[in-house]
Design an enzyme around this catalytic site. Structure first.
Site, PDB file in Angstrom:
ATOM      1  N   LYS A 101      53.237 -59.713  86.997  1.00  0.00           N
ATOM      2  CA  LYS A 101      54.276 -60.166  87.934  1.00  0.00           C
ATOM      3  C   LYS A 101      53.716 -60.593  89.299  1.00  0.00           C
ATOM      4  O   LYS A 101      54.278 -61.460  89.948  1.00  0.00           O
ATOM      5  CB  LYS A 101      55.327 -59.067  88.139  1.00  0.00           C
ATOM      6  CG  LYS A 101      56.219 -58.851  86.919  1.00  0.00           C
ATOM      7  CD  LYS A 101      57.310 -57.843  87.217  1.00  0.00           C
ATOM      8  CE  LYS A 101      58.167 -57.604  85.991  1.00  0.00           C
ATOM      9  NZ  LYS A 101      59.395 -56.876  86.283  1.00  0.00           N
ATOM     10  N   ASP A 127      65.043 -59.769  88.509  1.00  0.00           N
ATOM     11  CA  ASP A 127      65.249 -58.326  88.280  1.00  0.00           C
ATOM     12  C   ASP A 127      66.290 -57.748  89.240  1.00  0.00           C
ATOM     13  O   ASP A 127      67.219 -57.063  88.825  1.00  0.00           O
ATOM     14  CB  ASP A 127      63.929 -57.550  88.472  1.00  0.00           C
ATOM     15  CG  ASP A 127      62.988 -57.696  87.285  1.00  0.00           C
ATOM     16  OD1 ASP A 127      63.478 -57.878  86.152  1.00  0.00           O
ATOM     17  OD2 ASP A 127      61.761 -57.615  87.498  1.00  0.00           O
TER      18      ASP A 127
END
Ligand code: NAP
Length: 286
Positions: A74, A110
């Site tokens: 990420k 997210d």
């Protein structure tokens, strides 16, 4: 519906991570394509750190339209992309890539996925609320950034290692929201005054299902207890809070909605959220 047929117009999507074989994203996203008639296929790619830049070249070369990114990529993926959305930049992590004719743009779905799930399932109004976030890792960072956009009155972040809570608070712009750091030993008092308490740690996750970051009875009756964990679907924290009269919110919705936003960015269509949830639930019960 495409009926699962793959032809010369089928567009490729996928998720990368190391490890990746546990991922529920392929079954969820392929169900979404089937449900909406999108001619796409979504695969899980096991990409290690030493092949990450080759994979990014592959996205452009093969015309992969969208990629989800999970642990450990990420952060490192960010320097390999052409542009990063402001939210992902502030969070410091990318979990979704959109390929616009070879130009790769990174997003983070997210936090907004979590907040959409929280609002739809448990707390329609976050404005003016007092929130306690337990944990200061990657997930806490994304959801705190997204919660700040909803104008709560206060967010307190606590962590086992309290210096990390302080670092997280210092790195985010609270704006008009009172954003403070604290430590886990203050949790009992903090929970008494909170409208929403969110566990972003792995405490209570399978196989340690009897563990809990707080006691449910520390919370106000009617307050919202939220857990990012979805294995088990109802953690000990949520079970205790429910028994105490709290509204509970599990982590499955965050997973579904982070995927729903990615689907919407890639296809421009509304995500078939109910079908996505049904498929993931089925797979968790086998
Ligand atoms: P991370 O970056 O590794 O952070 C872990 C956090 O948990 C840290 O704050 C850590 O505290 C704390 N912690 C770990 N073990 C602890 C213990 N025994 N006692 C107290 N605190 C402890 O992990 P992450 O990526 O943020 O993920 C955290 C959780 O969120 C995981 O359970 C993950 O499954 C879940 N998650 C769910 C979704 C979803 O879609 N539902 C998405 C992302 C993450 P220290 O700083 O003191 O180590």
């Amino acid at each position: 519906m495409t009926n699962g047929r793959v032809d010369s117009h089928t567009v490729l999507y996928g998720v990368i991570g190391d490890p990746i074989r546990h991922s529920k994203s392929p079954i969820m996203m392929n169900r979404a394509f089937k449900e909406t008639g999108v001619n796409g296929v979504y695969m899980a790619f096991h990409v290690t750190m030493d092949t990450l830049s080759d994979f990014v070249r592959g996205i452009r070369a093969m015309g992969i339209r969208g990629v989800n990114v999970t642990i450990p990529h990420k952060l490192p993926i960010m320097e390999l992309l052409d542009d990063i959305d402001a939210g992902a930049k502030a969070i410091g992590a990318v979990n979704t890539i959109v390929n616009d004719n070879g130009r790769l743009v990174g997003y983070n779905t997210d936090g907004i996925g979590y907040v959409r799930s929280l609002k739809e399932e448990a707390a329609p109004n976050i404005a003016g609320k007092q929130i306690v976030v337990i944990g200061a890792g990657g997930a806490a960072r994304g959801i705190t950034y997204a919660l700040l956009q909803e104008n709560p009155s206060e967010i307190t972040i606590t962590n086992r290692t309290s210096s990390k809570a302080e670092e997280l608070v210092a790195s985010l712009d609270g704006g008009s929201v009172k954003l403070v750091a604290s430590s886990n030993d203050k949790l009992e008092a903090l929970c008494e005054g909170a409208d929403i308490v969110i566990n972003t740690t792995s405490v209570g996750m399978f196989p340690n299902v009897s563990e809990s970051p707080i006691r449910g009875e520390w919370m106000k009756r009617g307050a919202v207890a939220s857990d990012l964990i979805y294995n088990p679907l109802k953690t000990t924290f949520l079970q205790e809070a429910e028994a105490h009269g709290c509204i509970i919110h599990g982590g499955l919705g965050m997973f579904i909605y982070q995927g729903a936003y990615a689907f919407e960015y890639w296809t421009g269509k509304n995500a078939p959220v109910a079908a996505m949830r049904e498929t993931v639930l089925e797979s968790l019960q086998v």
